[in-house]
Design an enzyme around this catalytic site. Structure first.
Site, short mmCIF file in Angstrom:
data_model
loop_
_atom_site.label_atom_id
_atom_site.label_comp_id
_atom_site.label_asym_id
_atom_site.label_seq_id
_atom_site.Cartn_x
_atom_site.Cartn_y
_atom_site.Cartn_z
N GLU A 193 -11.04 -37.34 -33.71
CA GLU A 193 -9.94 -37.24 -34.69
C GLU A 193 -10.48 -36.82 -36.06
O GLU A 193 -9.79 -36.17 -36.84
CB GLU A 193 -9.18 -38.57 -34.81
CG GLU A 193 -8.31 -38.92 -33.61
CD GLU A 193 -6.93 -38.22 -33.59
OE1 GLU A 193 -6.44 -37.80 -34.65
OE2 GLU A 193 -6.37 -38.07 -32.47
N CYS A 232 -1.43 -39.24 -22.62
CA CYS A 232 -2.38 -40.25 -23.10
C CYS A 232 -2.68 -41.19 -21.93
O CYS A 232 -1.76 -41.77 -21.35
CB CYS A 232 -1.73 -41.02 -24.24
SG CYS A 232 -2.73 -42.40 -24.84
N ASN A 233 -3.96 -41.31 -21.61
CA ASN A 233 -4.34 -42.18 -20.49
C ASN A 233 -4.09 -43.64 -20.82
O ASN A 233 -3.65 -44.42 -19.97
CB ASN A 233 -5.83 -42.00 -20.19
CG ASN A 233 -6.15 -40.64 -19.61
OD1 ASN A 233 -6.28 -40.50 -18.41
ND2 ASN A 233 -6.26 -39.62 -20.44
N THR A 234 -4.35 -44.01 -22.07
CA THR A 234 -4.21 -45.40 -22.49
C THR A 234 -2.76 -45.86 -22.32
O THR A 234 -2.49 -46.95 -21.79
CB THR A 234 -4.65 -45.53 -23.97
OG1 THR A 234 -5.95 -44.95 -24.10
CG2 THR A 234 -4.67 -46.96 -24.43
N CYS A 270 -9.46 -39.55 -20.84
CA CYS A 270 -8.83 -39.68 -22.16
C CYS A 270 -8.54 -38.26 -22.60
O CYS A 270 -9.42 -37.39 -22.49
CB CYS A 270 -9.79 -40.36 -23.14
SG CYS A 270 -9.21 -40.29 -24.86
N TYR A 295 -5.43 -45.84 -30.14
CA TYR A 295 -4.73 -46.92 -29.43
C TYR A 295 -5.69 -47.70 -28.52
O TYR A 295 -5.45 -48.84 -28.19
CB TYR A 295 -3.66 -46.34 -28.49
CG TYR A 295 -2.37 -45.85 -29.11
CD1 TYR A 295 -2.17 -45.82 -30.49
CD2 TYR A 295 -1.32 -45.42 -28.28
CE1 TYR A 295 -0.97 -45.35 -31.02
CE2 TYR A 295 -0.13 -44.96 -28.82
CZ TYR A 295 0.04 -44.92 -30.18
OH TYR A 295 1.23 -44.47 -30.68
N ASP A 337 1.17 -38.68 -27.56
CA ASP A 337 -0.20 -39.23 -27.47
C ASP A 337 -0.42 -40.04 -28.74
O ASP A 337 0.38 -39.98 -29.70
CB ASP A 337 -1.21 -38.07 -27.40
CG ASP A 337 -2.66 -38.58 -27.37
OD1 ASP A 337 -2.95 -39.50 -26.59
OD2 ASP A 337 -3.50 -38.08 -28.16
N SER A 338 -1.53 -40.78 -28.77
CA SER A 338 -1.88 -41.54 -29.97
C SER A 338 -2.27 -40.62 -31.13
O SER A 338 -2.32 -41.06 -32.27
CB SER A 338 -3.06 -42.47 -29.67
OG SER A 338 -4.20 -41.70 -29.38
N HIS A 359 -8.39 -36.90 -25.33
CA HIS A 359 -9.23 -36.36 -26.41
C HIS A 359 -10.51 -35.72 -25.87
O HIS A 359 -11.10 -34.86 -26.51
CB HIS A 359 -9.64 -37.48 -27.38
CG HIS A 359 -8.57 -37.91 -28.33
ND1 HIS A 359 -7.45 -38.61 -27.94
CD2 HIS A 359 -8.46 -37.74 -29.67
CE1 HIS A 359 -6.70 -38.86 -29.00
NE2 HIS A 359 -7.29 -38.36 -30.07
N1 DGL Z 1 -5.80 -39.67 -25.94
C1 DGL Z 1 -5.77 -41.03 -25.58
C2 DGL Z 1 -6.03 -41.32 -24.15
O1 DGL Z 1 -5.87 -40.42 -23.36
C3 DGL Z 1 -5.90 -42.03 -26.60
C4 DGL Z 1 -7.03 -42.57 -27.13
C5 DGL Z 1 -6.89 -43.58 -28.21
O2 DGL Z 1 -5.98 -43.48 -29.02
O3 DGL Z 1 -7.74 -44.45 -28.22
O4 DGL Z 1 -6.35 -42.41 -23.77
#
Ligand code: DGL
Length: 268
Positions: A154, A73-75, A187, A42, A10-11, A189
């Site tokens: 974060e 990570c969805n992104t 996401c 990200y 993940d990011s 997070h």
């Molecule tokens: N946890 C991430 C997601 O699921 C990343 C979010 C990010 O880094 O902006 O998209």
């Protein structure tokens, strides 16, 4: 029987939200996790940059002989899944969006109005919307990018008024105007602020992809005959910046589980 670890990335610390749902699997499986804490978030970066970062993260997991890669990570799932699957055809690579869409469609009823919140890149990709409409084109889907959530999470700004204000800022009009009754936390997070969202909108039904993906991981391990019969070895957590937020989160997740945990700083 395959005792190689499962790789997650993940990011940052968001992908860690999948781990508590792995408790059954973790009796026999071990994991390597990489969080790119030095370069998070990200979700507002260019797709080109995200592809470069994702390529490095996946390469690191492959060097560590993982038997499967979970894009927690969805992104990254929205932008890099097909490139990574082409680059590593011999390794099953699981994205988080498809299982979540499947769950959303299966659990929808006649009047469901579905909201999806995520990063700007995830929302702009329209992957959630397209995937859901491939299975049910009549399901009303509304999306909203919430770019301030990840940096706050974060930073550990989670259970307080700042987060509550941010939740209301992004979601009040979005939920009211679109009459949303079901919300996908798009996401990884966001499960960390799930209870705050539920407090603000007690009638919302929440779909948490971090939970749903674990079922898909188990299915693939079975289908591909990759299950380990154990015992699980040490779980390794790498971060590009070993922040206290990251280590605290791991402590919280593994507290009392007896799982062995190793932290490492990784410069990319
Ligand atoms: N946890 C991430 C997601 O699921 C990343 C979010 C990010 O880094 O902006 O998209």
């Amino acid at each position: 029987m395959d005792r190689r670890p499962i790789g997650f990335f993940d990011s940052g610390l968001g992908g860690l939200t999948c781990i508590p749902h792995m408790s059954e699997l973790l009796k026999t499986e071990s994991i390597i996790y990489f969080g790119d804490t030095a370069r998070t978030p990200y979700g507002s970066k260019s797709v080109k940059t995200i592809k470069t970062f994702a390529d490095q993260a996946a390469g690191f997991l492959v060097e560590n002989h993982v038997k499967m890669i979970v894009i927690a990570c969805n992104t990254v799932s929205a932008t890099c899944l097909s490139d990574l699957s082409k680059k590593y055809p011999e390794i099953p690579i699981v994205g988080i969006i498809e299982p979540a869409c499947k769950e959303a469609v299966l659990s929808s009823v006649q009047d469901t109005r579905l909201g999806i919140i995520g990063t700007k890149v995830t929302v702009d990709s329209l992957v959630y919307e397209k995937t859901i409409h491939e299975s049910n084109e009549d399901l009303p889907v509304f999306q909203k990018a919430c770019p301030a959530f990840v940096p706050l999470i974060e930073e550990g700004i989670i259970n307080n008024d700042i987060m509550d204000l941010t939740i209301h800022y992004y979601l009040d009009d979005f939920i009211m105007e679109n009459r949303i009754d079901t919300l996908i936390l798009g996401c990884t997070h966001y499960p960390l602020i799930r209870s705050r969202i539920e407090r603000a909108f007690p009638d919302l039904k929440i779909i948490d992809p971090s939970r749903v993906i674990v079922k898909r991981i188990s299915e693939i391990l079975k289908e591909k005959d990759l299950l380990s019969k154990g015992p699980a070895s040490e779980n390794r957590f790498y971060a590009s910046d070993l922040s206290t937020g990251f280590t605290n989160m791991i402590d919280l997740i593994f507290k009392g589980t007896g799982a062995s945990v190793l932290f490492k700083n990784l410069e990319l």
